[in-house]
Design a protein around this motif. Sequence first.
Motif, PDB file in Angstrom:
ATOM      1  N   PRO A  43      15.180  -7.500 -16.384  1.00 18.51           N
ATOM      2  CA  PRO A  43      14.147  -8.077 -15.597  1.00 18.51           C
ATOM      3  C   PRO A  43      12.764  -7.836 -15.795  1.00 18.51           C
ATOM      4  CG  PRO A  43      15.426  -6.630 -14.332  1.00 18.51           C
ATOM      5  CD  PRO A  43      16.080  -6.453 -15.941  1.00 18.51           C
ATOM      6  N   LYS A  44      11.922  -8.857 -15.612  1.00 17.79           N
ATOM      7  CA  LYS A  44      10.477  -8.850 -15.643  1.00 17.79           C
ATOM      8  C   LYS A  44       9.842  -7.973 -14.480  1.00 17.79           C
ATOM      9  CE  LYS A  44       9.844 -12.943 -18.325  1.00 17.79           C
ATOM     10  NZ  LYS A  44       9.207 -14.318 -18.527  1.00 17.79           N
ATOM     11  N   TYR A  45      10.388  -7.883 -13.320  1.00 13.16           N
ATOM     12  CA  TYR A  45       9.554  -7.289 -12.653  1.00 13.16           C
ATOM     13  C   TYR A  45      10.940  -6.414 -11.520  1.00 13.16           C
ATOM     14  CZ  TYR A  45       5.878 -10.444 -12.966  1.00 13.16           C
ATOM     15  OH  TYR A  45       4.921 -11.208 -13.398  1.00 13.16           O
ATOM     16  N   ARG A  46      10.478  -5.438 -10.926  1.00  9.08           N
ATOM     17  CA  ARG A  46      11.103  -4.694 -10.174  1.00  9.08           C
ATOM     18  C   ARG A  46      10.918  -4.601  -8.793  1.00  9.08           C
ATOM     19  NH1 ARG A  46       9.677   1.151 -10.648  1.00  9.08           N
ATOM     20  NH2 ARG A  46       7.688   1.170 -12.037  1.00  9.08           N
ATOM     21  N   GLY A  47      11.580  -4.090  -7.503  1.00  3.85           N
ATOM     22  CA  GLY A  47      11.034  -4.147  -6.498  1.00  3.85           C
ATOM     23  C   GLY A  47      11.951  -4.584  -5.495  1.00  3.85           C
ATOM     24  N   PRO A  48      11.475  -4.989  -4.335  1.00  3.94           N
ATOM     25  CA  PRO A  48      10.060  -4.880  -3.990  1.00  3.94           C
ATOM     26  C   PRO A  48       9.740  -3.661  -3.488  1.00  3.94           C
ATOM     27  CG  PRO A  48      11.848  -5.587  -2.043  1.00  3.94           C
ATOM     28  CD  PRO A  48      12.637  -5.356  -3.353  1.00  3.94           C
ATOM     29  N   TYR A  49       8.524  -3.655  -3.127  1.00  6.77           N
ATOM     30  CA  TYR A  49       7.492  -2.422  -2.898  1.00  6.77           C
ATOM     31  C   TYR A  49       6.651  -2.996  -1.729  1.00  6.77           C
ATOM     32  CZ  TYR A  49       9.726  -0.019  -6.918  1.00  6.77           C
ATOM     33  OH  TYR A  49      10.601   0.469  -7.733  1.00  6.77           O
ATOM     34  N   GLN A  50       5.941  -1.800  -1.132  1.00  7.01           N
ATOM     35  CA  GLN A  50       5.069  -2.361   0.002  1.00  7.01           C
ATOM     36  C   GLN A  50       3.741  -1.765  -0.592  1.00  7.01           C
ATOM     37  OE1 GLN A  50       5.889  -0.364   3.597  1.00  7.01           O
ATOM     38  NE2 GLN A  50       5.116  -2.288   4.732  1.00  7.01           N
ATOM     39  N   ILE A  51       2.692  -2.672  -0.261  1.00  6.01           N
ATOM     40  CA  ILE A  51       1.219  -2.129  -0.164  1.00  6.01           C
ATOM     41  C   ILE A  51       1.120  -0.876   0.801  1.00  6.01           C
ATOM     42  CG2 ILE A  51      -1.153  -2.685  -0.451  1.00  6.01           C
ATOM     43  CD1 ILE A  51       0.242  -3.895  -2.634  1.00  6.01           C
ATOM     44  N   LYS A  52       0.551   0.132   0.557  1.00  2.00           N
ATOM     45  CA  LYS A  52       0.154   1.172   1.516  1.00  2.00           C
ATOM     46  C   LYS A  52      -1.265   1.171   1.838  1.00  2.00           C
ATOM     47  CE  LYS A  52       0.685   5.930   2.327  1.00  2.00           C
ATOM     48  NZ  LYS A  52       1.233   7.330   1.817  1.00  2.00           N
ATOM     49  N   THR A  53      -2.119   0.987   0.621  1.00  2.26           N
ATOM     50  CA  THR A  53      -3.517   1.153   0.844  1.00  2.26           C
ATOM     51  C   THR A  53      -4.083   0.455  -0.122  1.00  2.26           C
ATOM     52  OG1 THR A  53      -3.335   3.537   1.522  1.00  2.26           O
ATOM     53  CG2 THR A  53      -5.206   2.681   1.196  1.00  2.26           C
ATOM     54  N   LYS A  54      -5.425  -0.165  -0.016  1.00  2.50           N
ATOM     55  CA  LYS A  54      -6.071  -1.021  -0.816  1.00  2.50           C
ATOM     56  C   LYS A  54      -7.383  -0.024  -1.584  1.00  2.50           C
ATOM     57  CE  LYS A  54      -9.139  -4.805  -1.533  1.00  2.50           C
ATOM     58  NZ  LYS A  54      -9.716  -6.138  -1.063  1.00  2.50           N
ATOM     59  N   LEU A  55      -7.408   0.071  -2.854  1.00  5.93           N
ATOM     60  CA  LEU A  55      -8.544   0.956  -3.197  1.00  5.93           C
ATOM     61  C   LEU A  55      -9.499   0.092  -3.935  1.00  5.93           C
ATOM     62  CD1 LEU A  55      -6.094   3.633  -4.863  1.00  5.93           C
ATOM     63  CD2 LEU A  55      -7.297   3.806  -2.647  1.00  5.93           C
ATOM     64  N   PRO A  56     -10.866   0.686  -4.260  1.00  6.44           N
ATOM     65  CA  PRO A  56     -11.685   0.100  -4.988  1.00  6.44           C
ATOM     66  C   PRO A  56     -11.077  -0.558  -6.202  1.00  6.44           C
ATOM     67  CG  PRO A  56     -12.510   2.248  -4.135  1.00  6.44           C
ATOM     68  CD  PRO A  56     -11.214   2.105  -3.856  1.00  6.44           C
ATOM     69  N   ASN A  57     -11.981  -1.436  -7.116  1.00  6.56           N
ATOM     70  CA  ASN A  57     -11.734  -2.177  -8.289  1.00  6.56           C
ATOM     71  C   ASN A  57     -10.222  -2.659  -8.564  1.00  6.56           C
ATOM     72  OD1 ASN A  57     -14.370  -1.099  -9.193  1.00  6.56           O
ATOM     73  ND2 ASN A  57     -13.495   1.104  -9.476  1.00  6.56           N
ATOM     74  N   ASP A  58      -9.926  -3.092  -7.624  1.00  9.04           N
ATOM     75  CA  ASP A  58      -8.752  -4.029  -7.602  1.00  9.04           C
ATOM     76  C   ASP A  58      -7.488  -2.953  -7.916  1.00  9.04           C
ATOM     77  OD1 ASP A  58     -10.345  -6.326  -7.165  1.00  9.04           O
ATOM     78  OD2 ASP A  58     -10.564  -6.482  -9.586  1.00  9.04           O
ATOM     79  N   ARG A  59      -7.360  -2.059  -7.080  1.00  8.12           N
ATOM     80  CA  ARG A  59      -6.252  -1.046  -7.372  1.00  8.12           C
ATOM     81  C   ARG A  59      -5.608  -0.798  -5.919  1.00  8.12           C
ATOM     82  NH1 ARG A  59      -7.952   4.118  -8.950  1.00  8.12           N
ATOM     83  NH2 ARG A  59      -9.839   3.503  -7.461  1.00  8.12           N
ATOM     84  N   TYR A  60      -4.318  -0.568  -5.856  1.00 12.32           N
ATOM     85  CA  TYR A  60      -3.667  -0.492  -4.499  1.00 12.32           C
ATOM     86  C   TYR A  60      -2.591   0.726  -4.788  1.00 12.32           C
ATOM     87  CZ  TYR A  60      -5.184  -5.266  -3.597  1.00 12.32           C
ATOM     88  OH  TYR A  60      -5.824  -6.274  -3.327  1.00 12.32           O
ATOM     89  N   VAL A  61      -2.211   1.185  -3.632  1.00 13.00           N
ATOM     90  CA  VAL A  61      -1.451   2.205  -3.675  1.00 13.00           C
ATOM     91  C   VAL A  61       0.238   1.529  -3.101  1.00 13.00           C
ATOM     92  CG1 VAL A  61      -0.513   4.490  -2.233  1.00 13.00           C
ATOM     93  CG2 VAL A  61      -3.009   4.307  -2.830  1.00 13.00           C
ATOM     94  N   VAL A  62       0.950   1.644  -4.084  1.00 12.42           N
ATOM     95  CA  VAL A  62       2.190   1.130  -3.861  1.00 12.42           C
ATOM     96  C   VAL A  62       3.334   2.067  -3.412  1.00 12.42           C
ATOM     97  CG1 VAL A  62       3.838  -0.404  -4.710  1.00 12.42           C
ATOM     98  CG2 VAL A  62       1.527  -0.857  -5.381  1.00 12.42           C
TER      99      VAL A  62
END
Length: 136
Positions: free
Chosen positions: A89-108
């Motif tokens: 499969p091309k993707y795995r998950g689902p996961y949840q966004i925990k925090t938004k960080l600078p520079n278009d990054r996220y804690v998943v």
Amino acid sequence: MTPSTLLFGRNQLGKIHDNVREALETLIPDNRNLEEERAEAEEKIMTNQTKNEENYNKHRRKAKEYKVGQYVMISNVDSTSGANKKLIPKYRGPYQIKTKLPNDRYVVTDIPGFQQTQIPYDSILDVTRLTPYDSN
């Protein structure tokens, strides 16, 4: 202009001089103004940087934004040598966004109560590795 012309006022071609001070004193003409040449070079560099930035941003699209708590899928990167990657499969998950960080990054992280592996998933990912989760 070459960097050596801007710095020393002399284009260094040919034999390298050991005594730089002596070479500068004997080879630099007195009628040259290095400050003006340096200012002109700085101006050209700034205009080129602006043009390059505009050209780059013409084709760049804005990164997708996710909200905290939103469900996402993560691109599946399987680096197993010799394994057939055609049917994974091309993707795995689902996961949840925990925090938004600078520079278009996220804690998943894993969705609370739905841990998919033995070790809880908690990672920082770039927006290019994420896609929204469609529950259908």
